[in-house]
Design a protein around this motif. Structure first.
Motif, short mmCIF file in Angstrom:
data_model
loop_
_atom_site.label_atom_id
_atom_site.label_comp_id
_atom_site.label_asym_id
_atom_site.label_seq_id
_atom_site.Cartn_x
_atom_site.Cartn_y
_atom_site.Cartn_z
N GLY B 45 0.78 -1.23 0.00
CA GLY B 45 0.00 0.00 0.00
C GLY B 45 0.81 1.28 0.00
N GLY B 48 1.25 2.55 -4.79
CA GLY B 48 0.11 2.96 -5.60
C GLY B 48 0.05 2.37 -7.01
N THR B 51 -3.33 0.79 -7.93
CA THR B 51 -4.52 1.59 -7.65
C THR B 51 -5.66 1.28 -8.64
N GLU B 57 -13.79 5.61 -5.31
CA GLU B 57 -12.63 6.07 -4.54
C GLU B 57 -11.38 5.30 -4.97
N ALA B 58 -10.26 6.02 -5.07
CA ALA B 58 -8.99 5.37 -5.40
C ALA B 58 -8.54 4.53 -4.21
N VAL B 59 -8.21 3.27 -4.46
CA VAL B 59 -7.73 2.39 -3.39
C VAL B 59 -6.61 1.51 -3.95
N THR B 60 -5.78 0.99 -3.04
CA THR B 60 -4.72 0.08 -3.46
C THR B 60 -5.29 -1.36 -3.42
N SER B 111 -5.59 7.10 -10.05
CA SER B 111 -5.67 8.12 -9.00
C SER B 111 -6.14 9.44 -9.60
N GLU B 129 -1.82 16.40 -3.86
CA GLU B 129 -2.42 15.82 -2.66
C GLU B 129 -3.05 14.45 -2.99
N ALA B 130 -3.80 14.40 -4.09
CA ALA B 130 -4.49 13.16 -4.46
C ALA B 130 -3.53 12.09 -4.93
N TYR B 132 -0.17 11.72 -3.88
CA TYR B 132 0.93 11.39 -2.97
C TYR B 132 1.18 9.90 -2.88
N GLY B 133 0.09 9.14 -2.99
CA GLY B 133 0.18 7.70 -2.81
C GLY B 133 0.62 6.95 -4.05
N ASN B 134 1.09 7.66 -5.07
CA ASN B 134 1.58 7.00 -6.28
C ASN B 134 3.04 7.38 -6.49
#
Lengths: 290, 178
Positions: B45, B48, B51, B57-60, B111, B129-130, B132-134
């Protein structure tokens, strides 16, 4: 190892399954459990999915004196909830700093609490806001303050077969002479997707300019969240201008019990905790002068 | 429990699959359904690459059990292209050169899509911000952010020698080309 997977429909059924399969784990958001599973370091032989149980709420309820957050609420969902935004902006701030956007869309409030990681960002702030958890086993329910709930890393006061259903907080109702102050700060090595080096949640009341009922909680600097009781007492009844920052820093340093680990040294953690309480007082003064 | 028959909406189509109980959604997509656009990289997780969009909603997908997809709506990168026409985001990624090795791209696209579905005209800060997880280890972040801004700008594209180029810039977004 064969992984057993269960989808109970009631809390009672989940409790029975947990007793029958002592090595099975409860699955909520899965953002911590599945990391362990994917790495093959799981110490569980089964998963008991809690998301199939209708009695575990994933919504927020407001009563006269309290706000209750459902254990299955996702971090992002709670951070956008109008009731949470209205009463607990510091909690929103804490929730927005957990993991990544994708993780916040999966991870649940209840899971973050029950996981009992000393560095959980939500735990410090929920405890500081005077939060309690409601534990149910299908027959009885009990309420326990979060400050009493955490027993050690990964250990809580939850009995086998009990399931966390709600997180309940007193609702801060402010008046002309009674103001509620809340503060959250997280220290990490980078801005996003970071596990806290240290974090802090604070709430207190300002009544006629005097500080009342302060709760000061530090996370990631001990086996559980740490309540700095001496600093709380030091604030009680004081005017803001009478605050002695060096003394508060000293009391904080005495209360926390940080260790050296891969994220930071104990010495660094002590220093940032002193800095955080200093900044909290600074923010308190700034807010009051507005 | 041996396995579970799950019914879910995958890329707009009702899908049924009897999934082994110990599979993650990522494994179901890649090994069960052959949708290898969704990548597996860290499996914890952080990165990303896996994803997908789960109920908007974006999720892993590495952190979801396949059985949990039952009754939900899932979109993968394969849903972006429609009738041989690339999605606006895909075109923008190509036009901006936002793809280097390409391994993070499916996750980046999903994402970005989840963001644009909610906020059609995000600011650069909202995009960062959206997303960051990638993670992109070629570190092409600047171009990726520019590509999402471009996709949101409504610019038109032209194809030449197999490469996408921006044909017409919306007036107010001229500066994006710099």
């Amino acid at each position: 190892m064969e992984l057993q997977y269960f989808e109970p429909l009631t809390i009672e059924e989940a409790g029975i399954l947990a007793k029958e399969h002592p090595k099975a784990a409860f699955l909520a958001g899965g953002t911590d459990l599945l990391v362990r599973y994917n790495r093959h370091v799981n110490q569980f032989d089964g998963l008991i999915n809690l998301k199939t149980i209708k009695d575990i709420p994933d919504w927020c309820e407001e009563t006269q004196d309290t706000v209750r957050l459902g254990a299955l609420m996702k971090h992002n969902q709670a951070a956008c909830d109008p009731v949470v935004v209205k009463y607990y902006p510091a909690l929103v701030h804490a929730l927005e700093q957990i993991g990544t956007n994708q993780v916040r869309n999966l991870g649940t409030l209840g899971g973050n609490i029950c996981n009992a990681s000393p560095c959980a960002d939500s735990a410090a702030m929920l405890t500081a806001l005077g939060g309690s958890v409601i534990l149910e086993n299908g027959h009885t329910q009990r309420k326990i303050a979060l400050s009493e709930f955490f027993k050690g890393p990964g250990r809580t006061a939850k009995e086998p077969g009990e399931i966390l259903t709600w997180i309940e907080m007193p609702k801060p109702v402010q008046g002309d002479k009674k103001k509620f102050f809340q503060y959250f700060e997280k220290i990490g090595r980078r801005k996003s997707a970071e596990i806290s080096v240290a974090n802090m949640g604070v709430s207190l009341w300002l009544e006629d300019g005097r500080l009342k009922n302060a709760v000061i909680i530090f996370g990631s600097v001990g086996p559980t969240v740490i309540k700095v009781v001496n600093a709380e007492q030091e604030l009680e009844g004081k005017m803001i201008d009478e605050l002695d920052e060096p003394l508060l820093e000293k009391l904080t340093e005495e209360a926390i019990r940080p260790i050296d680990d891969i994220r930071a040294s104990a010495e660094y953690r002590k220093q940032v905790c002193r800095a955080m309480i200093f900044r909290m007082v600074w923010e308190l003064k700034r807010t009051e002068r507005k | 429990m041996e396995g579970k028959e799950i019914h879910f909406n995958l890329n707009g189509k009702a899908t049924a699959y009897k999934t082994p109980a110990d599979w993650t959604l990522l494994r179901l997509l890649r090994e069960g359904l052959g949708l290898t656009g969704t990548k597996c990289s860290c499996a914890e997780g952080e990165c990303g690459a896996c994803t997908v969009i789960f109920d908007g909603e974006a999720v892993t997908s590495c952190l979801i059990m396949a059985a949990d997809a039952d009754g939900h709506r899932i979109e993968t990168v394969e849903s972006l292209e429609k009738n041989g026409e690339l999605h606006l985001l895909q075109k923008a990624f190509i036009a901006k050169g936002a793809i280097q090795c390409g391994f993070c791209t499916p996750g980046m696209l999903m994402s970005a899509k989840a963001l644009l579905d909610k906020i059609p005209h995000p600011t650069e800060e909202q995009i960062r911000e959206a997303m960051y997880g990638n993670l992109c280890r070629c570190t092409g972040y600047e171009k990726i952010v520019e590509a999402v801004l471009l996709a949101a700008s409504g610019a038109e594209y032209d194809i030449e020698d197999g490469e996408w180029n921006v044909k017409e810039w919306p007036d107010e977004k001229q500066n994006l080309d710099k």
